[in-house]
Design a protein around this motif. Structure first.
Motif, PDB file in Angstrom:
ATOM      1  N   GLU A  65       0.884  -1.186   0.075  1.00  0.00           N
ATOM      2  CA  GLU A  65      -0.054  -0.037  -0.112  1.00  0.00           C
ATOM      3  C   GLU A  65       0.857   1.021  -0.068  1.00  0.00           C
ATOM      4  O   GLU A  65       1.990   1.185   0.298  1.00  0.00           O
ATOM      5  CB  GLU A  65      -0.966   0.045   1.247  1.00  0.00           C
ATOM      6  N   GLU A  66       0.461   2.391  -0.609  1.00  0.00           N
ATOM      7  CA  GLU A  66       1.160   3.507  -0.591  1.00  0.00           C
ATOM      8  C   GLU A  66       0.727   4.374   0.769  1.00  0.00           C
ATOM      9  O   GLU A  66       0.100   5.332   0.871  1.00  0.00           O
ATOM     10  CB  GLU A  66       0.683   4.543  -1.730  1.00  0.00           C
ATOM     11  N   HIS A  67       1.604   4.157   1.880  1.00  0.00           N
ATOM     12  CA  HIS A  67       1.493   4.847   3.098  1.00  0.00           C
ATOM     13  C   HIS A  67       2.215   5.966   3.150  1.00  0.00           C
ATOM     14  O   HIS A  67       3.395   6.024   2.416  1.00  0.00           O
ATOM     15  CB  HIS A  67       1.748   3.898   4.212  1.00  0.00           C
ATOM     16  N   ASP A  68       1.780   6.823   3.841  1.00  0.00           N
ATOM     17  CA  ASP A  68       2.536   8.262   3.971  1.00  0.00           C
ATOM     18  C   ASP A  68       3.843   7.677   4.583  1.00  0.00           C
ATOM     19  O   ASP A  68       3.891   7.242   5.769  1.00  0.00           O
ATOM     20  CB  ASP A  68       1.846   9.211   4.844  1.00  0.00           C
ATOM     21  N   LEU A  69       5.009   8.148   3.987  1.00  0.00           N
ATOM     22  CA  LEU A  69       6.555   7.741   4.601  1.00  0.00           C
ATOM     23  C   LEU A  69       6.784   8.519   5.805  1.00  0.00           C
ATOM     24  O   LEU A  69       7.432   7.890   6.500  1.00  0.00           O
ATOM     25  CB  LEU A  69       7.169   7.884   3.454  1.00  0.00           C
ATOM     26  N   GLU A  70       6.023   9.593   6.107  1.00  0.00           N
ATOM     27  CA  GLU A  70       6.436  10.175   7.446  1.00  0.00           C
ATOM     28  C   GLU A  70       5.691   9.238   8.499  1.00  0.00           C
ATOM     29  O   GLU A  70       6.368   9.091   9.650  1.00  0.00           O
ATOM     30  CB  GLU A  70       5.625  11.710   7.580  1.00  0.00           C
ATOM     31  N   LEU A  71       4.435   8.518   8.212  1.00  0.00           N
ATOM     32  CA  LEU A  71       4.160   7.900   9.197  1.00  0.00           C
ATOM     33  C   LEU A  71       4.854   6.462   9.446  1.00  0.00           C
ATOM     34  O   LEU A  71       5.242   6.270  10.615  1.00  0.00           O
ATOM     35  CB  LEU A  71       2.618   7.287   8.813  1.00  0.00           C
TER      36      LEU A  71
END
Length: 325
Positions: free
Chosen positions: A30-36
């Motif tokens: 999945e394309e998760h927010d990379l800051e998270l």
């Protein structure tokens, strides 16, 4: 709150974070927010589970762009300074345990990315952040490179040191007379940006080179944060994120500069407020709001660092920022 009271909260919240694995892990496709993602990997580092989380670190490295940076949601997004530095930090710190050549190569690419993107006056720029805040994370990344990056050779270290000094000087030159740092568009109160800069950028020099004379600026920044804490123990109108930032910042600066007596009441008040305003599972952005996973990672980070702050050995908390090998 005592360490004994906080430990079960850490375990409960860590179990919750693990239950949300599919919403933050870079291994899911999945394309998760990379800051998270980076926030979550920081918790894994502090929980000392890097060796059993190898795939998470490798997956983060695989999302690195060709220029050496990272975009907000993964590969092929335009690289952004803030998130790229956060991702680079997690890789160099995780690879201290894993010692994977592939991840070492990713860190070297990230180093070149930050060397190439620094402005002539020492700053880095990110459209989503104030220039001072955007500069804080590459400087923080270079702090850790200078501590852990012997494998990259003397030539690379020299380039990093020169770039690091320029970034540090840009930050020092922009400190206000009251000890804070401000940006009218992004950080008009100065709270979050001041907390970021003294913990993530400046105070590390006490342990690394001790050439930038950061003790006085850090003390001034800490004094400002102390003056801005509300009676409830929070900062910035009950902003959970900023309260956690300030509490963590004061813990590190107090320990590294030996000003615990001055800072400890504010740290304890901040910790009490953070615990009192958590949800049943996780933390919100503001009291009463729904749980935010990134804020939950920040909460775990703050709890874990508080345990280290409570130890007699002052070096333990420094390791939580990667400022000691």
């Amino acid at each position: 709150m005592t360490p004994e009271e906080i430990e079960p909260i850490i375990e409960s919240e860590y179990a919750y974070l693990r239950s949300e694995y599919n919403n933050w892990s870079p291994t899911t496709g999945e394309e998760h927010d990379l800051e998270l993602v980076a926030h979550a990997l920081r918790v894994l580092i502090h929980k000392k589970v890097v060796e059993t989380s190898t795939h998470e670190f490798i997956a983060l490295g695989a999302q690195q762009n060709n220029d050496g940076g990272w975009g907000q949601t993964g590969a092929d997004n335009e690289s952004k300074i803030w998130v790229a530095a956060f991702c680079g930090l997690m890789l160099i710190r995780g690879n201290q345990v894993l010692e994977y050549e592939r991840l070492s190569g990713s860190v070297q690419l990230a180093i070149r990315y930050f060397l190439d993107t620094q402005q002539p006056d020492g700053r880095w720029c990110d459209p989503a952040w104030a220039d001072l805040d955007a500069t804080s994370h590459p400087v923080s990344f270079f702090n850790v490179v200078l501590v852990l990056g012997k494998e990259f050779g003397k030539t690379m270290r020299k380039k990093v040191l020169e770039s690091w000094k320029k970034g540090m000087q840009f930050i020092l030159d922009n400190q206000a007379a009251d000890g804070g740092w401000y940006d009218q568009e992004f950080h008009p109160t100065g709270v979050e940006i001041t907390a970021h800069l003294i913990q993530d950028s400046l105070v590390a020099d006490v342990m690394i080179e001790n050439v930038m004379r950061v003790s006085r600026p850090c003390r001034k920044g800490a004094k400002l944060l102390l003056s801005l804490q509300s009676e409830s123990g929070s900062w910035d109108n009950d902003n959970v994120d900023h309260t956690m930032d300030c509490t963590r910042s004061l813990m590190l600066v107090a320990r590294m500069l030996g000003i615990e007596r001055e800072c400890d009441p504010a740290i304890q008040a901040g910790m009490d407020w953070i615990i009192q305003n958590k949800n049943e599972q996780g933390w919100p952005d503001f009291p009463g709001m729904d749980t935010n996973l990134e804020r939950t990672c920040d909460g775990l980070d703050t709890m874990l660092k508080y345990l280290a702050y409570s130890e007699e050995d002052s070096t333990k908390i420094m390791r939580y920022w990667g400022y000691l090998a």
